[in-house]
Write a protein that holds these residues in place. Structure first.
Motif: not given
Length: 209
Positions: A147-174
């Motif tokens: 459900a987080a398609e297009g959202k950024r997730v803040r990591t414990a390192q301090g940076g963030s990754i973006k969640v990309h979902v297409i047809e139920g397949k999840v890719t993480l944009l670093d």
């Protein structure tokens, strides 16, 4: 890579405080009480011996143990604290092999040789990379990730990754713009506990290499 990653993480590693995740799940009915089994316990369930399977997580476990051995107070220790909520995107052993190939130009034939190459990056760099795979304070099970398609997730390192979902397949944009982004290959490891993980087929990179 060693210098650039370490430099990018100076602010995040200056304290042992772990940054909480930024994804806010939609409201839902109260869930059953989550268990306290830690991700470290799950990763270590088959022992610490390196093997011939590139699909499991021996190298992630070895990296965590190396960091905590050198730096017992590292924020990476969160993964051993099952009563604390966390989500980890865990690279498979093959993911580390591919990282070495990208950095060194060759793919080690064994997990032992792969670990030796990863160790050359230094404990601080390994710590930074591991923290970039962890979302602290959040139990992001597969429905929340999907459900987080297009959202950024803040990591414990301090940076963030973006969640990309297409047809139920999840890719993480670093933060690396030039290489293929990691894809989630297994969902909901340790489901039912405060700490959950999702396996990925590449190592997330906190800087653009």
């Amino acid at each position: 890579m060693k210098h650039r990653i370490a430099t990018a993480a100076v602010a995040a590693l200056a304290t042992s405080t772990v940054v909480a995740g930024a994804v806010t799940p939609a409201s839902a009915a109260p869930a059953a009480k989550a268990g306290d089994k830690s991700l470290a316990a799950v990763l270590g369930a088959d022992g610490t011996k390196l093997d011939k399977s590139w699909k499991d997580f021996d190298l992630t476990e070895a990296a965590v143990l190396a960091v905590l051995d050198a730096k017992p107070d590292s924020p990476v220790g969160l993964l051993t604290q099952g009563d604390q909520r966390a989500t980890a995107f865990v690279p498979t052993d093959r993911a580390f092999r591919l990282l070495v190939k990208d950095l060194k130009g060759f793919a080690p034939k064994t997990e032992t040789k792969t670990l030796k190459q990863v160790a050359k990056l230094g404990v601080d760099t390994i710590e930074t990379v591991l923290l970039y795979h962890v979302v602290a304070g959040k139990t992001l099970t597969s429905p929340k990730v999907l459900a987080a398609e297009g959202k950024r997730v803040r990591t414990a390192q301090g940076g963030s990754i973006k969640v990309h979902v297409i047809e139920g397949k999840v890719t993480l944009l670093d933060a690396d713009k030039d290489d293929r982004n990691p894809r989630v290959v297994v969902l909901d490891i340790n489901k039912g506990n405060k700490q959950v993980a999702h396996a990925i087929d590449r190592v997330l990179r906190p800087v653009d290499l």
